[in-house]
Design a protein around this motif. Structure first.
Motif, short mmCIF file in Angstrom:
data_model
loop_
_atom_site.label_atom_id
_atom_site.label_comp_id
_atom_site.label_asym_id
_atom_site.label_seq_id
_atom_site.Cartn_x
_atom_site.Cartn_y
_atom_site.Cartn_z
N MET A 60 37.22 73.05 -68.96
CA MET A 60 38.18 72.98 -67.86
C MET A 60 38.47 74.39 -67.38
O MET A 60 38.44 75.34 -68.14
N ALA A 61 38.75 74.50 -66.12
CA ALA A 61 39.02 75.79 -65.49
C ALA A 61 40.35 76.35 -65.98
O ALA A 61 41.12 75.69 -66.66
N ASP A 62 40.61 77.60 -65.60
CA ASP A 62 41.87 78.23 -65.94
C ASP A 62 43.03 77.48 -65.32
O ASP A 62 42.93 76.96 -64.21
N GLU A 63 44.15 77.46 -66.04
CA GLU A 63 45.35 76.81 -65.54
C GLU A 63 46.17 77.79 -64.70
O GLU A 63 46.18 78.98 -64.96
N SER A 64 46.87 77.25 -63.73
CA SER A 64 47.88 77.98 -62.98
C SER A 64 49.22 77.32 -63.27
O SER A 64 49.29 76.10 -63.42
N THR A 65 50.28 78.12 -63.35
CA THR A 65 51.60 77.58 -63.65
C THR A 65 52.62 78.23 -62.73
O THR A 65 52.57 79.43 -62.50
N GLN A 66 53.54 77.41 -62.23
CA GLN A 66 54.66 77.88 -61.41
C GLN A 66 55.89 77.07 -61.76
O GLN A 66 55.77 75.91 -62.18
N SER A 67 57.06 77.67 -61.53
CA SER A 67 58.33 76.98 -61.81
C SER A 67 59.28 77.14 -60.64
O SER A 67 59.17 78.09 -59.86
N ILE A 68 60.24 76.21 -60.57
CA ILE A 68 61.30 76.24 -59.56
C ILE A 68 62.52 75.58 -60.19
O ILE A 68 62.38 74.71 -61.06
N VAL A 69 63.71 75.98 -59.76
CA VAL A 69 64.93 75.33 -60.23
C VAL A 69 65.41 74.39 -59.12
O VAL A 69 65.52 74.79 -57.96
N ILE A 70 65.69 73.16 -59.52
CA ILE A 70 66.17 72.13 -58.59
C ILE A 70 67.58 71.76 -59.01
O ILE A 70 67.84 71.52 -60.20
N GLU A 71 68.49 71.70 -58.05
CA GLU A 71 69.89 71.39 -58.33
C GLU A 71 70.07 69.88 -58.49
O GLU A 71 70.60 69.20 -57.61
N ALA A 72 69.58 69.37 -59.63
CA ALA A 72 69.68 67.94 -59.94
C ALA A 72 69.35 67.77 -61.42
O ALA A 72 68.64 68.60 -62.00
N PRO A 73 69.83 66.68 -62.03
CA PRO A 73 69.48 66.41 -63.42
C PRO A 73 68.03 65.95 -63.55
O PRO A 73 67.45 65.42 -62.58
N PRO A 74 67.44 66.12 -64.73
CA PRO A 74 66.04 65.74 -64.93
C PRO A 74 65.70 64.31 -64.54
O PRO A 74 64.64 64.06 -63.96
N GLU A 75 66.60 63.35 -64.82
CA GLU A 75 66.26 61.95 -64.52
C GLU A 75 66.11 61.69 -63.02
O GLU A 75 65.28 60.89 -62.61
N GLU A 76 66.87 62.41 -62.18
CA GLU A 76 66.71 62.26 -60.73
C GLU A 76 65.37 62.84 -60.27
O GLU A 76 64.71 62.27 -59.40
N ILE A 77 64.99 63.96 -60.84
CA ILE A 77 63.72 64.61 -60.48
C ILE A 77 62.55 63.74 -60.93
O ILE A 77 61.62 63.49 -60.17
N MET A 78 62.62 63.23 -62.16
CA MET A 78 61.54 62.40 -62.67
C MET A 78 61.42 61.11 -61.87
O MET A 78 60.31 60.60 -61.66
N ALA A 79 62.53 60.59 -61.37
CA ALA A 79 62.48 59.38 -60.55
C ALA A 79 61.71 59.63 -59.26
O ALA A 79 60.93 58.78 -58.81
N VAL A 80 61.88 60.81 -58.66
CA VAL A 80 61.14 61.16 -57.45
C VAL A 80 59.66 61.35 -57.78
O VAL A 80 58.79 60.87 -57.05
#
Length: 146
Positions: free
Chosen positions: A1-21
């Motif tokens: 598998m090729a090299d991985e790329s990783t990025q992060s962001i902060v979202i103003e919501a709890p994890p369950e709302e983000i996972m639902a989207v």
């Protein structure tokens, strides 16, 4: 598998709302510019998508592919792998969610191997652009529905 790329962001919501989207594949064409159509092909015992077909049109890049999903029991992560694709030979990715004081830190990791040759520098730049766009679109969608 090729090299991985990783990025992060902060979202103003709890994890369950983000996972639902993230898990609402039917809505992806509403909020992701490149995804034109999705279809859940199968679900796991908990009713979460196990395999999803995507039709992608990002201008010069058009693809149809199927991803298999693995959902973490704690609701804080989902990972996927390519089952089949037209332009891709392989894809591995994940979203990992971590509660932080400002909301939730979402980390997106992606590695893609294309069926057509591409110079590594251009491939990494494309991955970073895809990830940056995906995270910003996710943030916009989650925070707009709050």
């Amino acid at each position: 598998m090729a090299d991985e790329s990783t990025q992060s962001i902060v979202i103003e919501a709890p994890p369950e709302e983000i996972m639902a989207v993230i898990a609402d594949f039917a809505a992806y064409p509403e909020w992701t510019n490149a995804v034109k159509q999705t279809e859940v092909l199968s679900s796991d015992a908990d009713g979460r998508a196990a395999q999803v077909r995507f039709i992608l049109d990002a201008g010069v890049v058009k693809d149809e592919y199927v991803l298999a999903y693995d959902w973490a029991d704690d609701g804080l992560a989902v990972s996927w792998t390519l089952v089949k694709g037209q332009m891709q030979k392989a894809q591995q990715g994940s979203y990992r969610l971590e509660p932080v004081p400002e909301g939730t830190k979402v980390t997106y990791t992606l590695a893609v191997s294309l069926a057509i040759p591409m110079i590594g520098m251009f491939k990494r730049k494309a991955e970073k652009m895809i990830m940056d766009t995906a995270l910003k679109e996710l943030k916009r969608r989650v925070e707009a529905t709050r």
